[in-house]
Design an enzyme around this catalytic site. Structure first.
Site, PDB file in Angstrom:
ATOM      1  N   GLY A  36       0.843  -1.196   0.000  1.00 39.63           N
ATOM      2  CA  GLY A  36       0.000   0.000   0.000  1.00 39.63           C
ATOM      3  C   GLY A  36       0.875   1.242   0.000  1.00 39.63           C
ATOM      4  N   HIS A  37       1.860   1.245   0.902  1.00 38.75           N
ATOM      5  CA  HIS A  37       2.781   2.387   0.958  1.00 38.75           C
ATOM      6  C   HIS A  37       3.557   2.535  -0.354  1.00 38.75           C
ATOM      7  CE1 HIS A  37       2.684   1.253   5.419  1.00 38.75           C
ATOM      8  NE2 HIS A  37       2.271   2.497   5.429  1.00 38.75           N
ATOM      9  N   GLN A  61      -0.243  11.117  17.748  1.00 40.01           N
ATOM     10  CA  GLN A  61      -1.510  10.635  17.205  1.00 40.01           C
ATOM     11  C   GLN A  61      -1.968   9.336  17.860  1.00 40.01           C
ATOM     12  OE1 GLN A  61       0.227  10.444  13.155  1.00 40.01           O
ATOM     13  NE2 GLN A  61      -0.878   8.516  12.926  1.00 40.01           N
ATOM     14  N   LYS A 149      -7.475   4.544   2.262  1.00 37.06           N
ATOM     15  CA  LYS A 149      -7.787   3.646   3.378  1.00 37.06           C
ATOM     16  C   LYS A 149      -8.112   4.489   4.612  1.00 37.06           C
ATOM     17  CE  LYS A 149      -5.751   0.117   6.236  1.00 37.06           C
ATOM     18  NZ  LYS A 149      -5.050   0.927   7.201  1.00 37.06           N
ATOM     19  N   ASP A 150      -7.338   5.567   4.797  1.00 40.19           N
ATOM     20  CA  ASP A 150      -7.606   6.498   5.899  1.00 40.19           C
ATOM     21  C   ASP A 150      -8.417   7.665   5.331  1.00 40.19           C
ATOM     22  OD1 ASP A 150      -5.670   5.477   8.235  1.00 40.19           O
ATOM     23  OD2 ASP A 150      -4.684   5.194   6.310  1.00 40.19           O
ATOM     24  N   GLN A 153      -8.870  10.800   7.399  1.00 38.84           N
ATOM     25  CA  GLN A 153      -7.605  11.547   7.466  1.00 38.84           C
ATOM     26  C   GLN A 153      -7.425  12.400   6.218  1.00 38.84           C
ATOM     27  OE1 GLN A 153      -3.686   9.886   8.817  1.00 38.84           O
ATOM     28  NE2 GLN A 153      -3.398   9.476   6.652  1.00 38.84           N
ATOM     29  N   LEU A 184      -4.421  -3.798   3.018  1.00 41.12           N
ATOM     30  CA  LEU A 184      -3.074  -3.887   3.594  1.00 41.12           C
ATOM     31  C   LEU A 184      -2.953  -2.883   4.728  1.00 41.12           C
ATOM     32  CD1 LEU A 184      -0.693  -4.212   0.502  1.00 41.12           C
ATOM     33  CD2 LEU A 184      -1.822  -5.995   1.819  1.00 41.12           C
ATOM     34  N   ARG A 187      -0.693  -2.976  10.703  1.00 42.09           N
ATOM     35  CA  ARG A 187      -1.265  -3.646  11.875  1.00 42.09           C
ATOM     36  C   ARG A 187      -1.739  -5.061  11.567  1.00 42.09           C
ATOM     37  NH1 ARG A 187      -2.986   1.970  13.231  1.00 42.09           N
ATOM     38  NH2 ARG A 187      -2.015   2.448  15.239  1.00 42.09           N
TER      39      ARG A 187
HETATM   40  P1  AMP Z   1       0.517   4.643   7.815  1.00 42.49           P
HETATM   41  O1  AMP Z   1       1.939   4.198   7.718  1.00 42.49           O
HETATM   42  O2  AMP Z   1      -0.426   3.568   8.214  1.00 42.49           O
HETATM   43  O3  AMP Z   1       0.347   5.923   8.601  1.00 42.49           O
HETATM   44  O4  AMP Z   1       0.079   5.014   6.337  1.00 42.49           O
HETATM   45  C1  AMP Z   1       0.801   5.940   5.571  1.00 42.49           C
HETATM   46  C2  AMP Z   1       0.020   6.251   4.328  1.00 42.49           C
HETATM   47  O5  AMP Z   1      -0.200   5.050   3.593  1.00 42.49           O
HETATM   48  C3  AMP Z   1      -1.361   6.849   4.617  1.00 42.49           C
HETATM   49  O6  AMP Z   1      -1.636   7.856   3.645  1.00 42.49           O
HETATM   50  C4  AMP Z   1      -2.269   5.664   4.446  1.00 42.49           C
HETATM   51  O7  AMP Z   1      -3.587   6.017   4.091  1.00 42.49           O
HETATM   52  C5  AMP Z   1      -1.575   4.919   3.327  1.00 42.49           C
HETATM   53  N1  AMP Z   1      -1.962   3.507   3.326  1.00 42.49           N
HETATM   54  C6  AMP Z   1      -1.817   2.619   4.330  1.00 42.49           C
HETATM   55  N2  AMP Z   1      -2.323   1.418   3.974  1.00 42.49           N
HETATM   56  C7  AMP Z   1      -2.785   1.558   2.704  1.00 42.49           C
HETATM   57  C8  AMP Z   1      -3.447   0.693   1.783  1.00 42.49           C
HETATM   58  N3  AMP Z   1      -3.723  -0.580   2.066  1.00 42.49           N
HETATM   59  N4  AMP Z   1      -3.792   1.196   0.579  1.00 42.49           N
HETATM   60  C9  AMP Z   1      -3.537   2.494   0.259  1.00 42.49           C
HETATM   61  N5  AMP Z   1      -2.930   3.354   1.085  1.00 42.49           N
HETATM   62  C10 AMP Z   1      -2.568   2.895   2.294  1.00 42.49           C
END
Ligand code: AMP
Length: 282
Positions: A36-37, A61, A149-150, A153, A184, A187
């Site tokens: 995803g990242h 956060q 996904k968020d 946010q 994805l 967590r």
């Molecule tokens: P995080 O590391 O969980 O804070 O996520 C960092 C970025 O990756 C945020 O913009 C999330 O929305 C995005 N993100 C996390 N998981 C996914 C996913 N499965 N699909 C698309 N974007 C994602």
């Protein structure tokens, strides 16, 4: 690829790039990078001359009883993935470098944080807005990519950028999923075998709900009851935090689906709090 931990050094590097006429792209993350990242990184790469990835588990956060201390980390692997996808710089500060002991300034958009994750995680979006604003100021990025996904946010950050006239363009990227539909998430590493096997039912329920809307159901209460029953049957070990249908921009509950709405859920599966959403198009 450069690795920088000092915010002032990051700012100096990015200012130097801007002076050379180079545009900067930013993908903020908390690390433990998955596909995803990396798809966000791929999306950002052609949009800018220099691409910065931040890897920062932002304490501000996380609530007091959340998973800050156990959040999964693998910095070496993160750097390898960032580099393989074309990043020019990984910014990985220590919390103390981002928040002075007497840090006193916060950025927030409380109205958009009243529901969904903001309701169960009271300080969460204040922490997100503050750290992301700091990252915008440090990098002077012209473009930043965030995942849908968020969704809440992203809606909040879009409002923040508009309200504060921050000169940056935000790009939302669709949710990247496992083959079985599970979104994805870093967590997902917390899930036991049994929990992992059931977790795709989060998405399956959302798809069924979208099917009901396509068939003409417009009453949010009826739809939420339907999904609650689906999850009770298909996710017996899941504790539903919320099942909501909201306006996609205002993140406020809707009673009747008269225009596009967002169905969003959070389910606690053992140690993992999983979120997912689907846009209900009418
Ligand atoms: P995080 O590391 O969980 O804070 O996520 C960092 C970025 O990756 C945020 O913009 C999330 O929305 C995005 N993100 C996390 N998981 C996914 C996913 N499965 N699909 C698309 N974007 C994602």
């Amino acid at each position: 690829m450069k690795i920088i931990t000092n915010p002032t050094e990051l700012q100096r590097q990015c200012l130097a790039w801007r002076k050379q006429g180079l545009s900067i792209g930013l993908v903020p993350t908390m690390g433990y990078l998955h596909n995803g990242h990396t798809s966000l990184i791929d999306r950002a790469r052609p949009e800018c001359d220099r691409l910065v990835i931040s890897v920062f588990v932002n304490p501000a956060q996380f609530g007091a009883n959340e998973d800050l201390s156990s959040y999964p980390r693998d910095f070496e692997s993160d750097c390898a993935k960032a580099e393989a996808h074309g990043a020019d710089l990984v910014f990985a500060p220590e919390p103390g470098a981002m928040y002075a002991d007497n840090h006193a300034t916060w950025v927030e958009a409380p109205k958009l944080g009243e529901h969904l994750c903001g309701a169960s995680r009271p300080v969460h979006f204040r922490g997100v807005c503050t750290v992301v604003t700091k990252l915008f100021m440090l990098t002077q990025a012209e473009t930043a990519v965030f995942g849908e996904k968020d969704w809440q946010q992203l809606a909040i950050l879009r409002r923040l950028v508009r309200d504060l006239n921050i000169p940056i363009r935000l790009i939302g990227h669709p949710i990247v999923r496992e083959e079985d539909g599970l979104a994805l998430s870093s967590r997902n590493a917390y899930l036991t075998g049994v929990e992992r096997a059931a977790a795709p039912n989060i998405r399956k329920g959302l798809l069924k709900l979208a099917g009901k809307v396509r068939e003409g159901e417009r009453d949010a209460e009826t739809l939420k009851r339907f999904l609650t029953e689906e999850y009770a049957a298909a996710l017996p070990m899941g504790v539903v935090d919320y099942i909501e249908i909201v306006d996609p921009d205002e993140i406020s509950p809707v009673e009747t689906i008269a225009r596009n709405a967002l169905a969003a859920v959070a389910v606690q599966m053992g140690k993992a709090r999983l979120i997912d959403n689907i846009l209900l198009e009418v």
